[in-house]
Design a protein around this motif. Structure first.
Motif, mmCIF file in Angstrom:
data_model
loop_
_atom_site.group_PDB
_atom_site.id
_atom_site.type_symbol
_atom_site.label_atom_id
_atom_site.label_comp_id
_atom_site.label_asym_id
_atom_site.label_seq_id
_atom_site.Cartn_x
_atom_site.Cartn_y
_atom_site.Cartn_z
ATOM 1 N N ILE A 20 0.860 -1.181 0.000
ATOM 2 C CA ILE A 20 0.000 0.000 0.000
ATOM 3 C C ILE A 20 0.893 1.227 0.000
ATOM 4 O O ILE A 20 1.788 1.339 0.850
ATOM 5 C CB ILE A 20 -0.903 0.047 1.244
ATOM 6 C CG1 ILE A 20 -1.660 -1.266 1.415
ATOM 7 C CG2 ILE A 20 -1.861 1.235 1.163
ATOM 8 C CD1 ILE A 20 -2.662 -1.550 0.350
ATOM 9 N N ARG A 21 0.708 2.098 -0.932
ATOM 10 C CA ARG A 21 1.484 3.329 -0.927
ATOM 11 C C ARG A 21 0.686 4.467 -1.533
ATOM 12 O O ARG A 21 -0.262 4.257 -2.287
ATOM 13 C CB ARG A 21 2.811 3.153 -1.656
ATOM 14 C CG ARG A 21 2.732 2.769 -3.120
ATOM 15 C CD ARG A 21 4.142 2.492 -3.640
ATOM 16 N NE ARG A 21 4.154 2.043 -5.012
ATOM 17 C CZ ARG A 21 4.203 2.849 -6.061
ATOM 18 N NH1 ARG A 21 4.220 4.155 -5.867
ATOM 19 N NH2 ARG A 21 4.224 2.372 -7.285
ATOM 20 N N ALA A 79 -4.522 7.188 -1.776
ATOM 21 C CA ALA A 79 -3.873 5.948 -1.354
ATOM 22 C C ALA A 79 -4.199 4.857 -2.347
ATOM 23 O O ALA A 79 -5.360 4.535 -2.572
ATOM 24 C CB ALA A 79 -4.352 5.553 0.042
ATOM 25 N N ARG A 113 -8.226 0.081 5.518
ATOM 26 C CA ARG A 113 -7.544 0.260 6.799
ATOM 27 C C ARG A 113 -6.455 1.317 6.684
ATOM 28 O O ARG A 113 -6.328 2.192 7.544
ATOM 29 C CB ARG A 113 -6.939 -1.062 7.266
ATOM 30 C CG ARG A 113 -7.946 -2.068 7.784
ATOM 31 C CD ARG A 113 -7.282 -3.402 8.085
ATOM 32 N NE ARG A 113 -8.258 -4.387 8.550
ATOM 33 C CZ ARG A 113 -8.564 -4.596 9.817
ATOM 34 N NH1 ARG A 113 -7.971 -3.881 10.754
ATOM 35 N NH2 ARG A 113 -9.450 -5.507 10.156
ATOM 36 N N HIS A 114 -5.664 1.232 5.629
ATOM 37 C CA HIS A 114 -4.600 2.213 5.414
ATOM 38 C C HIS A 114 -5.181 3.601 5.242
ATOM 39 O O HIS A 114 -4.662 4.590 5.800
ATOM 40 C CB HIS A 114 -3.784 1.817 4.182
ATOM 41 C CG HIS A 114 -2.595 2.688 3.927
ATOM 42 N ND1 HIS A 114 -2.670 3.852 3.190
ATOM 43 C CD2 HIS A 114 -1.302 2.564 4.316
ATOM 44 C CE1 HIS A 114 -1.469 4.413 3.128
ATOM 45 N NE2 HIS A 114 -0.615 3.651 3.802
ATOM 46 N N GLN A 115 -6.264 3.694 4.501
ATOM 47 C CA GLN A 115 -6.902 4.990 4.265
ATOM 48 C C GLN A 115 -7.415 5.597 5.568
ATOM 49 O O GLN A 115 -7.223 6.797 5.827
ATOM 50 C CB GLN A 115 -8.052 4.814 3.276
ATOM 51 C CG GLN A 115 -8.711 6.114 2.857
ATOM 52 C CD GLN A 115 -9.837 5.857 1.866
ATOM 53 O OE1 GLN A 115 -10.803 5.173 2.195
ATOM 54 N NE2 GLN A 115 -9.707 6.377 0.662
ATOM 55 N N GLU A 171 -6.340 5.021 8.583
ATOM 56 C CA GLU A 171 -5.183 5.431 9.385
ATOM 57 C C GLU A 171 -4.635 6.768 8.893
ATOM 58 O O GLU A 171 -4.214 7.614 9.698
ATOM 59 C CB GLU A 171 -4.112 4.347 9.328
ATOM 60 C CG GLU A 171 -4.500 3.078 10.088
ATOM 61 C CD GLU A 171 -3.581 1.909 9.798
ATOM 62 O OE1 GLU A 171 -2.673 2.074 8.948
ATOM 63 O OE2 GLU A 171 -3.778 0.835 10.399
ATOM 64 N N GLN A 172 -4.629 6.971 7.567
ATOM 65 C CA GLN A 172 -4.216 8.260 7.013
ATOM 66 C C GLN A 172 -5.153 9.371 7.481
ATOM 67 O O GLN A 172 -4.708 10.465 7.844
ATOM 68 C CB GLN A 172 -4.223 8.205 5.493
ATOM 69 C CG GLN A 172 -3.040 7.514 4.855
ATOM 70 C CD GLN A 172 -3.061 7.719 3.354
ATOM 71 O OE1 GLN A 172 -4.078 7.483 2.697
ATOM 72 N NE2 GLN A 172 -1.953 8.165 2.805
#
Length: 437
Positions: free
Chosen positions: A5-6, A68, A133-135, A137-138
């Motif tokens: 994920i980046r 993301a 999930r990554h989004q 957290e961002q």
């Protein structure tokens, strides 16, 4: 499946990611890709009001800091291995900074989530879960205490803490039968504007800055440019009128003919108003009177509208109006539960202790005592235990706690606490956004 994920910052990569998002959507028939100014731009199906924002150049530029995207090692079996690159797009998840009006009138920072999807080949391998999930957290790191989206599918997002916080309705008025009751205000001046002109687009944007109803969200400049681009690509003609004297406009309506291909032969002509914005009651009355007075129109459809619009109360024949709905609109996620609970107001008196469970953002787990003074962490026994997605349903006042309890979606430990929760979180009007993204 292995995946990374980046955040993308390169315009070409962002373009590739959005084309990847369109791939499964095109297969489902929701949109048709169109080449325009060097960008692949989606055109929404006219039968589907609103929809994700188009991928214009300006829109992409605005999304870069927060786009993301996921890249994975999955390959398309239909493509020869020799033609594939080592790093292949799995799917994107995008958000842009916005605000939402919450009970009490505060404009709270939120992430407007859009363009979430994976290619057909890497599905069911945890890629979307990793993206979301990554989004989130961002969003938490940026101080966006809420996240909101419009869902194409109704059974996906609850697992990540989203819940339906507002609904919309479609209102159809029979012009021949619609007569305003005596005493209904006339409203003010209404004049047409040209949606192709940047100055008139900017005028609508200035009017919208007065949006103050619960559930309203920000419409940044690139949102307006995206809408203009969509209208440019559309085969349908769109019209707009504004209410108020120049310099003091307080409302507008954007509409299009319904079934334009048969318009001149039809005996049942209708217009669809897909953006009806009023910041004063005077504008509300003036624009409604104007729309119902357009010549050679038999039906006026306003969609979307609040589920508690009450337009029928203005008419001598309430049966001249039919309301269909509601259907889900805002899917809301409380990214920072304590900050979100602090941001809104509550009705006095009373207090309720909520035990919140959040499997994605575990910092939110805990008990909160909520009163008109605001929320506070507590260790006292809970009155109600609920998932963060169910709290999202009730947060804007669109769903009552008793409804969630009756459906078995929350655990009630004390009946008096349930009544207190409904009183504290209750609103006079239903929440409503009216903005697609």
């Amino acid at each position: 499946m292995d995946h990374e994920i980046r955040v993308l910052t390169d315009a070409q990569e962002i373009g590739r990611s959005l084309e990847g998002f369109l791939t499964p959507v095109e297969h489902e028939g929701f949109r048709t890709p169109v080449e325009s100014d060097g960008f692949r731009t989606p055109v929404d199906d006219p039968s589907r009001p609103g929809g994700p924002a188009p991928t214009t150049g300006a829109y992409r530029q605005a999304l870069r800091p927060q786009a993301a995207r996921a890249y994975g090692t999955a390959y398309d079996p239909a493509t020869p291995q020799s033609t594939q690159t080592p790093e292949r797009l799995g799917g994107p998840a995008t958000s842009f900074t916005s605000w939402m009006v919450v009970p009490g009138g505060r404009k709270v920072p939120q992430a407007a989530v859009t363009d979430v999807g994976v290619l057909p080949t890497p599905t069911r391998r945890g890629l979307v879960s990793a993206l979301v999930r990554h989004q989130l957290e961002q969003c938490l790191a940026r101080g966006e205490i809420l996240a909101a989206l419009r869902a194409d599918e109704a059974t996906i997002y609850e697992r990540w803490g989203f819940g339906i916080a507002s609904q919309v309705a479609s209102v159809e008025i029979s012009v021949d039968r619609a007569r305003f009751r005596a005493g209904v205000p006339q409203g003010g001046d209404v004049r047409p504007v040209d949606l192709r002109q940047r100055a008139d687009q900017d005028l609508l944007a200035r009017i919208y800055t007065g949006a103050n109803w619960v559930g309203a969200v920000d419409r940044p400049g690139y949102w307006w440019r995206a809408q203009a681009h969509m209208r440019h690509l559309s085969t349908e003609q769109h019209y707009a009128v504004v209410h108020g004297i120049p310099g003091h406009e307080d409302g507008f309506a954007i509409y299009r003919p319904q079934d334009a291909a048969t318009w001149f032969r039809s005996t049942d002509r209708g217009i669809v108003v897909n953006d009806f914005v009023t910041t004063t009651s005077r504008a509300h009355f003036g624009l409604l009177r104007h729309l119902l007075a357009i010549e050679n129109v038999q039906r006026v459809v306003l969609d979307p509208m609040p589920v508690d619009h009450s337009i029928e109360k203005l008419l001598t024949d309430e049966r001249a109006l039919t309301t269909r709905g509601g259907r889900d609109e805002t899917w809301l996620r409380l990214v920072d539960v304590q900050a979100a609970l602090t941001a809104r107001s509550y009705r006095a008196p009373g207090a309720v202790t909520l035990e919140v469970r959040d499997e994605v953002l575990r910092e939110n787990n805990g008990r909160y005592i909520v009163s008109a003074a605001g929320p506070a962490r507590t260790e006292q026994p809970p009155d109600i235990t609920l998932d963060v997605s169910q709290l999202a349903c009730a947060y804007l006042g669109g769903t009552a706690f008793w409804q969630l309890a009756q459906a078995g979606r929350i655990a009630v430990h004390r009946d008096a606490g349930l009544a207190a929760a409904d009183h504290l979180f209750g609103l006079r009007r239903a929440p409503f956004s009216g903005t697609a993204f």
